[in-house]
Write a protein that holds these residues in place. Structure first.
Motif, PDB file in Angstrom:
ATOM      1  N   TYR A   1      26.626   9.193  55.782  1.00  0.00           N
ATOM      2  CA  TYR A   1      27.241   8.870  54.496  1.00  0.00           C
ATOM      3  C   TYR A   1      28.697   9.331  54.510  1.00  0.00           C
ATOM      4  CZ  TYR A   1      28.547   9.173  49.574  1.00  0.00           C
ATOM      5  OH  TYR A   1      29.203   9.040  48.386  1.00  0.00           O
ATOM      6  N   THR A   2      29.569   8.471  54.052  1.00  0.00           N
ATOM      7  CA  THR A   2      30.987   8.807  53.919  1.00  0.00           C
ATOM      8  C   THR A   2      31.515   8.197  52.637  1.00  0.00           C
ATOM      9  OG1 THR A   2      31.361   8.877  56.308  1.00  0.00           O
ATOM     10  CG2 THR A   2      33.282   8.584  54.924  1.00  0.00           C
ATOM     11  N   THR A   3      32.239   8.981  51.891  1.00  0.00           N
ATOM     12  CA  THR A   3      32.963   8.433  50.738  1.00  0.00           C
ATOM     13  C   THR A   3      34.436   8.766  50.897  1.00  0.00           C
ATOM     14  OG1 THR A   3      33.179   8.448  48.322  1.00  0.00           O
ATOM     15  CG2 THR A   3      32.518  10.510  49.362  1.00  0.00           C
TER      16      THR A   3
ATOM     17  N   TYR B   1      20.888   9.386  59.382  1.00  0.00           N
ATOM     18  CA  TYR B   1      21.487   8.792  58.179  1.00  0.00           C
ATOM     19  C   TYR B   1      22.908   9.314  58.063  1.00  0.00           C
ATOM     20  CZ  TYR B   1      22.820   8.224  53.296  1.00  0.00           C
ATOM     21  OH  TYR B   1      23.502   7.922  52.166  1.00  0.00           O
TER      22      TYR B   1
ATOM     23  N   SER C   1      24.344  -0.714  58.240  1.00  0.00           N
ATOM     24  CA  SER C   1      25.337  -0.015  57.428  1.00  0.00           C
ATOM     25  C   SER C   1      25.885  -0.933  56.346  1.00  0.00           C
ATOM     26  CB  SER C   1      26.485   0.508  58.296  1.00  0.00           C
ATOM     27  OG  SER C   1      27.196  -0.574  58.871  1.00  0.00           O
ATOM     28  N   HIS C   2      26.482  -0.323  55.349  1.00  0.00           N
ATOM     29  CA  HIS C   2      27.107  -1.070  54.259  1.00  0.00           C
ATOM     30  C   HIS C   2      28.350  -0.315  53.821  1.00  0.00           C
ATOM     31  CE1 HIS C   2      26.683  -3.262  50.117  1.00  0.00           C
ATOM     32  NE2 HIS C   2      27.660  -3.751  50.862  1.00  0.00           N
TER      33      HIS C   2
ATOM     34  N   ASN D   1      32.067  13.655  54.175  1.00  0.00           N
ATOM     35  CA  ASN D   1      31.157  13.119  55.178  1.00  0.00           C
ATOM     36  C   ASN D   1      29.888  13.953  55.252  1.00  0.00           C
ATOM     37  OD1 ASN D   1      33.329  11.493  55.712  1.00  0.00           O
ATOM     38  ND2 ASN D   1      33.868  12.444  57.645  1.00  0.00           N
TER      39      ASN D   1
ATOM     40  N   SER E   1      33.008   3.707  50.150  1.00  0.00           N
ATOM     41  CA  SER E   1      31.748   4.369  50.479  1.00  0.00           C
ATOM     42  C   SER E   1      31.132   3.682  51.690  1.00  0.00           C
ATOM     43  CB  SER E   1      30.775   4.320  49.299  1.00  0.00           C
ATOM     44  OG  SER E   1      30.369   2.989  49.029  1.00  0.00           O
ATOM     45  N   TYR E   2      30.418   4.472  52.483  1.00  0.00           N
ATOM     46  CA  TYR E   2      29.733   3.961  53.670  1.00  0.00           C
ATOM     47  C   TYR E   2      28.371   4.612  53.755  1.00  0.00           C
ATOM     48  CZ  TYR E   2      28.484   3.347  58.602  1.00  0.00           C
ATOM     49  OH  TYR E   2      27.824   3.051  59.769  1.00  0.00           O
ATOM     50  N   ASN E   3      27.353   3.795  53.888  1.00  0.00           N
ATOM     51  CA  ASN E   3      25.995   4.274  54.124  1.00  0.00           C
ATOM     52  C   ASN E   3      25.477   3.627  55.398  1.00  0.00           C
ATOM     53  OD1 ASN E   3      24.787   5.861  51.590  1.00  0.00           O
ATOM     54  ND2 ASN E   3      26.195   4.285  50.841  1.00  0.00           N
TER      55      ASN E   3
ATOM     56  N   ASN F   1      25.791  13.837  57.343  1.00  0.00           N
ATOM     57  CA  ASN F   1      24.769  13.117  58.085  1.00  0.00           C
ATOM     58  C   ASN F   1      23.570  14.015  58.320  1.00  0.00           C
ATOM     59  OD1 ASN F   1      24.789  14.259  60.945  1.00  0.00           O
ATOM     60  ND2 ASN F   1      26.958  13.732  60.713  1.00  0.00           N
TER      61      ASN F   1
END
Length: 487
Positions: free
Chosen positions: A314-316, A312, A389-390, A293, A364-366, A295
Motif C-alpha cells: 500500500y502506498t499513498t 500486500y 494492483s490499482h 508506504n 493511492s496504490y494497492n 507492506n
C-alpha cells in the motif's frame, strides 16, 4: 549558392570524482565518510562551419547563415558529503547519519537573430540593399541569457535494528529532510514569485519487523518518505516572473524599430513594447511531496525446495505537485460534461496565463503479489510472480514521464481529474523455468545431446498501457494546455 542548415557544434560532458574513508573506531564502532562531485554539461558552440551574421530562412527553399542554437550552455555540479556511524551493542545495531547535497546549476540560453524572406528574389533585393526591408519577419533574442540557481538538500537519520529474540528482528528509526530551493527575485512584480518557501516539517518515522515461525516468516514494515522537488520548477519560475530578463523581439517591416537587412539589435530597440506577460510561479504554501508506504508479507515453505510468498503493498502519495492556471476568467458556458469554458476578463489584471506549481495532488496504490520459488533440484528450477494492483490519482503531474504537458482538465475543480493513474497496470505476470535434462539411455549420442543442454523458458504478460484521448483544438478555453492534451 542557397542551401544547407544552421550549423553548430554540440557537446556533452559527464564526469565525477569520489573519495571514501572507512574508520574502525573500536571493535563495535565503524564510521563511513564519503565525498563526491559529479559534474555534467551540455553546450552548443560555434565552430568553423557556423555561419556569421543573422540566420536566414526562405520557407520551403533554404536555411542558412548563423545558427539558431549557438551559445546554449547547461552546467550542473552536485557536491555531496555523507557520513554514517554504526554502533553494534549485541542485540542492538544502531546507525546514525547525515547527508548534504548541493545542486549548483548554470544555464545560458541560445541567442539568435533570424530573418524570414518570402522568396529568393526578396532575399537578393535585401542583400543588394535595393529593398532592405523586404523580409516577412525578423526575430531576435535580447537581454541576459544566463541564469544561476542553487539548491541544498540536507538529511539526518537515526535507526536501531533490535533483535529481542533469535527469530524476531525489529527495525525502527526516524529521518529528517530539508530541501532549500533556489533564491527568488525579490523585485518580481507577482507576489508569489518574490520569495520561495522552504518546507521544514519533513519528519519521517519508519518501522519494520521480521518474525520467523518455523516454516513461516512474517514480514511487515511501514514508513513515511519525502521526495525533493524538481529544480526545474524553480528555474521556470525565476525566468518567467513577469519581468523577463531574456526574451524575443519580433519586428515586421512596417514597425518603427524594424532593422534594415542585415542589421541586428544591440539591445532592446526604441519603440518596442513588451507584450502582456505569462507567469510561471510557485504557490506560497508549496511543500515537499511525501508517501506513506506499508507492506505485509507471509512466506511459507511448502517442501524442501518449494516456497510461496504473498505480499500486500500500500502506498499513498500526498502533496504531489501539479500545475494550475490561476488566471482564467469564466464565460458562463460549459462543455457537454459540465466543465467550464474559460475566457473573458482575467481575475488578476495585468498578466496573461499564470501557471502556479501547487503541492495538492493525492494518489493511492494497492497491490497484491503472489510469488512461487522452486530451487534447483532434480534438473530444474522455476520462478513465477503475479501482481494485481490499482493506482488512482488526481494529479496530472508533469514530472511524471507519462504525463508530459498535461494540466488539469478543469482548473476550477481538481476532482474531475481523479481516476486511474497513467501508471496503472492492473495485472502483471513474470515466470521462468530452467531445465537441465538428464537422460539415461543406451544410445550414447541421444544421451550426450540431452544431457549437455540447458533449456530456459520465460513468459511475461501485463495489462495494456493507459492513454488519454486528446483533441485537435482547445476545448475549454484554457490556452495554457496544448490541443493534444485537451482531454
Amino acid at each position: 549558392a542557397l542551401g544547407g542548415e544552421h550549423l553548430v557544434l554540440g557537446g556533452v560532458i559527464d564526469h565525477g570524482g569520489a573519495a571514501q574513508l572507512i574508520s574502525t573506531l573500536s571493535p563495535r564502532i565503524v564510521n563511513e565518510a564519503r565525498f563526491q562531485i559529479p559534474y555534467r554539461s551540455q553546450a552548443q558552440n560555434r565552430f568553423e562551419a557556423t555561419g556569421t551574421g543573422p540566420a536566414i530562412t526562405i520557407p520551403g527553399v533554404a536555411n542558412f547563415g548563423n545558427s539558431l542554437d549557438v551559445g546554449f550552455l547547461y552546467e550542473e555540479a552536485t557536491p555531496e558529503f555523507t557520513d554514517n556511524l554504526s554502533l553494534n551493542l549485541d542485540k542492538h545495531s544502531l546507525k546514525f547519519g547525515a547527508a548534504f547535497r548541493s545542486i549548483r546549476d548554470t544555464q545560458v540560453q541560445q541567442t539568435s537573430a533570424l530573418y524570414t524572406f518570402p522568396s529568393i528574389a526578396a532575399y537578393l533585393a535585401a542583400k543588394n540593399a535595393t529593398a532592405p526591408k523586404g523580409y516577412t519577419t525578423f526575430v531576435q533574442t535580447v537581454g541576459e541569457p544566463s541564469i544561476n540557481y542553487n539548491s541544498l538538500f540536507t538529511s539526518l537519520y537515526g535507526q536501531d535494528q533490535w533483535k529481542p529474540r533469535a527469530n524476531l528482528t525489529i527495525i525502527y528509526g526516524v529521518r529528517y529532510d530539508i530541501y532549500r530551493p533556489p533564491s527568488a527575485n525579490s523585485a518580481s512584480p507577482f507576489a508569489s514569485s518574490k520569495s520561495f518557501r522552504t518546507d521544514k516539517n519533513n519528519f519521517a518515522p519508519r518501522l519494520g519487523l521480521a518474525w520467523g515461525l518455523g516454516k513461516t516468516v512474517i514480514r511487515a514494515n511501514g514508513g513515511i518518505f519525502y521526495d525533493p522537488f524538481q529544480t526545474d520548477t524553480y528555474r521556470k519560475s525565476i525566468l518567467n516572473n513577469g519581468t523577463p530578463i531574456f526574451f524575443s523581439v519580433t519586428a515586421r517591416p512596417t514597425d518603427s524599430f524594424a532593422p534594415a537587412f542585415p542589421a541586428v539589435f544591440n539591445g532592446i530597440p526604441s519603440g518596442f513594447s513588451l507584450a502582456q506577460q505569462a507567469i510561471t510561479t510557485v504557490d506560497p504554501n508549496f511543500a515537499s511531496l511525501y508517501s506513506a508506504n506499508a507492506n505485509f508479507s507471509i512466506s511459507r515453505e511448502i517442501t524442501a525446495n518449494l516456497g510461496v510468498t504473498a505480499t500486500y503493498l500500500y502506498t499513498t502519495g500526498s502533496r504531489l505537485p501539479i500545475w494550475r492556471n490561476i488566471n482564467l476568467g469564466l464565460t458562463g458556458n460549459t462543455l457537454a460534461d459540465g466543465r467550464p469554458i474559460f475566457g473573458g476578463t482575467r481575475p488578476i489584471a495585468g498578466f496573461g496565463d499564470i501557471l502556479s506549481a501547487e503541492s495538492v495532488g493525492k494518489s493511492s496504490y494497492n497491490g497484491l503479489n503472489i510469488r512461487i520459488d522452486r530451487r534447483f533440484a532434480k534438473g530444474f528450477e522455476a520462478f513465477a510472480t503475479w501482481t494485481w494492483s490499482h493506482a488512482i490519482d488526481d494529479a496530472p503531474e508533469q514530472t511524471n514521464i507519462d504525463s508530459g504537458a498535461f494540466l488539469l482538465s478543469d482548473a476550477s475543480n481538481r476532482a474531475r481529474d481523479r481516476g486511474n493513474s497513467l501508471t496503472d497496470r492492473r495485472h502483471a505476470f513474470n515466470g521462468n523455468l530452467v531445465w537441465n535434462p538428464s537422460l539415461k539411455s543406451g544410445n550414447k549420442a541421444a544421451q550426450y545431446l540431452a544431457n549437455n543442454n540447458r533449456f530456459a523458458f520465460a513468459l511475461t504478460a501485463q495489462s495494456g498501457e493507459v492513454y488519454n484521448v486528446g483533441s485537435n483544438r482547445v476545448l475549454n478555453g484554457d490556452g495554457s494546455t496544448g490541443t493534444a492534451y485537451q482531454r
